[in-house]
Design an enzyme around this catalytic site. Structure first.
Site, PDB file in Angstrom:
ATOM      1  N   CYS A   1       0.820  -1.201   0.000  1.00 40.94           N
ATOM      2  CA  CYS A   1       0.000   0.000   0.000  1.00 40.94           C
ATOM      3  C   CYS A   1       0.861   1.262   0.000  1.00 40.94           C
ATOM      4  O   CYS A   1       2.007   1.240   0.426  1.00 40.94           O
ATOM      5  CB  CYS A   1      -0.864   0.018   1.244  1.00 40.94           C
TER       6      CYS A   1
ATOM      7  N   ARG B   1       2.514   1.112  -5.902  1.00 41.49           N
ATOM      8  CA  ARG B   1       2.646   0.320  -4.671  1.00 41.49           C
ATOM      9  C   ARG B   1       1.418  -0.537  -4.399  1.00 41.49           C
ATOM     10  O   ARG B   1       1.424  -1.385  -3.504  1.00 41.49           O
ATOM     11  CB  ARG B   1       2.855   1.254  -3.483  1.00 41.49           C
TER      12      ARG B   1
ATOM     13  N   TRP C   1      -3.101  -2.356  -1.674  1.00 44.60           N
ATOM     14  CA  TRP C   1      -2.762  -3.671  -2.214  1.00 44.60           C
ATOM     15  C   TRP C   1      -3.290  -4.640  -1.162  1.00 44.60           C
ATOM     16  O   TRP C   1      -2.722  -4.773  -0.078  1.00 44.60           O
ATOM     17  CB  TRP C   1      -1.256  -3.784  -2.367  1.00 44.60           C
TER      18      TRP C   1
ATOM     19  N   ASN D   1      -0.028   1.119   6.115  1.00 45.35           N
ATOM     20  CA  ASN D   1       0.661   0.171   5.234  1.00 45.35           C
ATOM     21  C   ASN D   1       1.380  -0.809   6.145  1.00 45.35           C
ATOM     22  O   ASN D   1       2.081  -0.395   7.061  1.00 45.35           O
ATOM     23  CB  ASN D   1       1.664   0.946   4.357  1.00 45.35           C
ATOM     24  N   GLY D   2       1.170  -2.108   5.910  1.00 43.77           N
ATOM     25  CA  GLY D   2       1.799  -3.123   6.758  1.00 43.77           C
ATOM     26  C   GLY D   2       0.772  -4.174   7.127  1.00 43.77           C
ATOM     27  O   GLY D   2      -0.308  -4.235   6.523  1.00 43.77           O
TER      28      GLY D   2
ATOM     29  N   GLU E   1      15.329 -14.064 -15.526  1.00 43.00           N
ATOM     30  CA  GLU E   1      14.799 -12.706 -15.554  1.00 43.00           C
ATOM     31  C   GLU E   1      13.875 -12.509 -16.763  1.00 43.00           C
ATOM     32  O   GLU E   1      12.829 -11.862 -16.663  1.00 43.00           O
ATOM     33  CB  GLU E   1      15.958 -11.696 -15.551  1.00 43.00           C
TER      34      GLU E   1
ATOM     35  N   LYS F   1      10.019 -11.361 -16.392  1.00 39.86           N
ATOM     36  CA  LYS F   1       9.495 -10.168 -17.066  1.00 39.86           C
ATOM     37  C   LYS F   1       8.279 -10.536 -17.909  1.00 39.86           C
ATOM     38  O   LYS F   1       7.255  -9.871 -17.872  1.00 39.86           O
ATOM     39  CB  LYS F   1      10.592  -9.592 -17.959  1.00 39.86           C
TER      40      LYS F   1
ATOM     41  N   GLU G   1       5.159 -11.471 -15.693  1.00 43.49           N
ATOM     42  CA  GLU G   1       4.520 -10.426 -14.886  1.00 43.49           C
ATOM     43  C   GLU G   1       3.795  -9.379 -15.726  1.00 43.49           C
ATOM     44  O   GLU G   1       2.791  -8.840 -15.283  1.00 43.49           O
ATOM     45  CB  GLU G   1       5.495  -9.777 -13.899  1.00 43.49           C
TER      46      GLU G   1
ATOM     47  N   HIS H   1      15.818 -32.688 -17.656  1.00 43.28           N
ATOM     48  CA  HIS H   1      15.540 -33.485 -16.457  1.00 43.28           C
ATOM     49  C   HIS H   1      14.099 -33.290 -15.981  1.00 43.28           C
ATOM     50  O   HIS H   1      13.862 -33.108 -14.785  1.00 43.28           O
ATOM     51  CB  HIS H   1      16.525 -33.119 -15.346  1.00 43.28           C
TER      52      HIS H   1
ATOM     53  N   LYS I   1       5.028  -2.617  -6.544  1.00 40.21           N
ATOM     54  CA  LYS I   1       6.446  -2.360  -6.817  1.00 40.21           C
ATOM     55  C   LYS I   1       7.327  -2.689  -5.621  1.00 40.21           C
ATOM     56  O   LYS I   1       8.385  -3.262  -5.758  1.00 40.21           O
ATOM     57  CB  LYS I   1       6.601  -0.885  -7.183  1.00 40.21           C
TER      58      LYS I   1
END
Ligand code: AGP
Length: 591
Positions: A2, A27, A71, A97-98, A464, A468, A471, A487, A586
């Protein structure tokens, strides 16, 4: 996670709060809200993005207010669960936030006393606790309330008729912006950059009282000196500047980021800024997500160039381990400097006698205050949830640290330094060749599952690339070490599962060609990322993304930029909300 904001000053709070909230949407963006003291606390909130909510608001004239962009953690996105939350009287409003871990217990206790709850959130207990303890002094009530609360929080509190905000934090970020006859509070500086570049950080356990003319911070009742930082970013850097998305803008900024980071590091000769790598025993690297992939590249670079052994750990997993570390040198890699798992891991290293170097992009972030030493990336503000330019800047830090500490093979050192200087123009070549990548993205967007493979220093690049793509385009993508794909994952290969192979002209080259042949034999289409004029790869791959030649140890930068573009254009083709992918945030400030 948040985002919280607050304003107190001479101007109308509403437009300022909304503009600050827009900057913090990265956020969390499933709902938002504001509370303004408009001759009494008025709250407007909804399960909407800031811009949509702003359209439905009446014009408020109050000059003090708080705001939140959410969020969801406790209770889904809805009008009722959106912040701010208020007490029974409606006089006290709180944004948070938390995560309050003991909220169920507190809620039961408060309900027995007659407090009425309307949401499913953990946050709602906070205004009710403050109401319980309020006896004419808001900061005293907040302080008392917080002694009952377990978990993490950054909060801003408003009470009707009191021209001040009370703020506090524990394990969640909070920064105060200092203006002239006005002050701000936010989860991070980008929120108020349009208004001020002066910041004051508040530490865990402290309580801040902010009026339009004054900021007072206290720790356990004792006054604390307020230390101001100058923010090096400017508001323009946090604008889209004509690009359709921040992600594309940030990808295109990479030549500049490489130049800035190099310029910054090349002028550092001062011992205090130099992190000595050899002679510390094995180095530990701790990070999450994209920063973890950067740390993995760092491992190959340090081991290859300096023969310094490196262990890389996902911070959240490292936090589950129980053995004693001792005097380890650890790098905590975190662009935001606020990732809860990474911060916890840093504290553990320090607690067990180790030394921590933070590699972060945010001046004054919590990581810098936990670390023994900080080395900054110079990427400028990164707004898109998908990390791009900060990954490149992190790699540049590792390259610089390793190359500048080569002591024996001075020819190799000189050669690599000159290659580092040529990187901006080579990255620019990749950016100028977007048309091919756009075409390949159209093709890729039709598939539901994709593998990315690489070997050696390009194995993290495969990880990576997959992160990318998944997401931003929502295509299921997995990054694999090329040698490992046989494998198990071979069972999934076939014409419906393309494989993106990152090929580098180093000692992994021949075995990469073998992997591609094995994959082709199982009918998966192969898109290869390789140097131009590589006829062996050309003959094997169905599609090619060609990149300029660099020393293979530096190839992760060039190869990753091409995969960032591929992910971006695939997501664009699919019409995805690129800068704000669903369910993500983020800066992940909860464990
Ligand atoms: C990737 O695009 C994400 N933004 C994410 O994986 C990110 O790298 C991770 O959450 C760690 O963030 P940090 O670098 O701010 O610690």
């Amino acid at each position: 996670m948040c985002g919280i904001v607050g304003y107190v000053g001479e101007k109308k709070a509403q437009p300022i709060l909304l503009s600050c909230l827009k900057k913090l949407e990265y956020r969390g963006y499933d709902s938002c809200g504001i509370a303004v003291d408009n001759g009494g606390i008025v709250v407007y909130k909804d399960a909407l993005r800031v811009e949509a909510m702003a359209k439905s608001l009446p014009r408020l004239t109050g000059k003090i207010g708080i705001g939140h962009t959410r969020w969801a953690t406790h209770g889904g996105p809805s009008k009722i669960n959106a912040h701010p939350h208020v007490d029974c009287s409606g006089n006290i409003a709180v944004v948070h936030n938390g995560v309050i871990t003991n909220y169920s217990e507190l809620r039961r206790e408060l309900a027995k006393e007659g407090h009425k709850f309307t949401s499913e959130t953990d946050t709602e207990v906070i205004p009710h606790l403050i109401e319980r303890y309020y006896q004419g002094n808001l900061e005293a009530a907040v302080e008392k309330a917080l002694t009952k609360v377990a978990g993490s929080y950054a909060i801003a509190v408003l009470r009707s008729g009191e021209a001040k905000m009370v703020v506090a934090k524990k394990d969640s970020p909070l920064v105060i912006g200092i203006g002239d006859g006005e002050n701000y509070v936010a989860s991070d500086v980008s929120a108020f950059l349009d208004y001020t570049d002066r910041a004051v950080y508040i530490e865990d356990g402290q309580i801040g009282v902010i009026t339009k003319d004054c900021v007072k911070i206290a720790d356990d009742g004792n006054k604390v000196a307020v230390k101001e930082y100058k923010i090096l970013w400017n508001a323009e850097e946090a604008q889209k500047s004509g690009y359709e998305h921040f992600m594309l803008k940030e990808i295109h900024e990479q030549p500049k980021v490489i130049r800035n980071t190099l310029a910054e590091y090349m002028r550092i000769t001062d011992e205090s800024n130099d992190v000595k790598l050899a002679g510390n025993g094995p180095i530990l690297m701790l990070a999450c997500g994209t920063s973890y992939h950067a740390a993995l590249v760092g491992k190959y670079v340090f081991e290859d160039l300096l023969s310094v052994p490196v262990r890389v750990e996902i911070a959240s997993e490292f936090n589950q381990q129980r053995y004693i570390l001792g005097k380890t040198l650890a790098f905590a890699v975190t662009q935001s400097g606020e990732t809860a798992d990474t911060l916890k891991a840093m504290k553990r290293v320090k607690g067990e006698g180790g030394r921590v170097v933070a590699v972060t992009n945010v001046v004054g972030s919590t990581s810098t205050r936990i670390a023994n030493q900080t080395t900054y990336t110079r990427a400028g503000p990164e707004i898109s949830v998908a990390a791009t330019k900060t990954f490149t800047a992190q790699l540049m830090v590792f390259y610089w640290l390793a190359i500048s500490q080569i002591k024996e093979d001075m020819r190799r050192r000189a050669g690599l330094l000159s290659e580092l200087r040529s990187l901006p123009s080579k990255v620019q070549q990749v950016l100028d060749d977007e048309t091919t990548i756009k075409e390949h993205a159209k093709y890729l967007s039709k598939f539901e599952n994709v593998f990315f493979i690489g070997r050696g220093v390009n194995y993290p690049v495969a990880l990576e690339g997959a992160l990318k793509l998944k997401e931003v385009s929502y295509i299921h993508a997995e990054g694999y070490a090329a040698g490992e794909i046989k494998h198990g994952p071979f069972a999934l290969l076939g014409s419906e599962t393309p494989v993106i192979a990152v090929v580098s002209r180093d000692n992994t080259y021949e075995s990469m060609l073998t992997s591609i042949k094995e994959i082709k034999a199982r009918k998966s289409p192969v898109i290869a990322v390789s140097e131009s004029e590589d006829h062996d790869v050309e003959d094997l791959a169905d599609l090619l993304i060609t990149v300029p030649h660099v020393d293979p140890i530096l190839s992760p930068i060039i190869n990753t930029v091409s995969l960032q573009l591929l992910a971006y254009y695939t997501a664009l083709e699919k019409g995805c909300p690129i800068d704000f992918p669903r369910n993500l945030a983020k800066s992940v400030t909860v464990e």
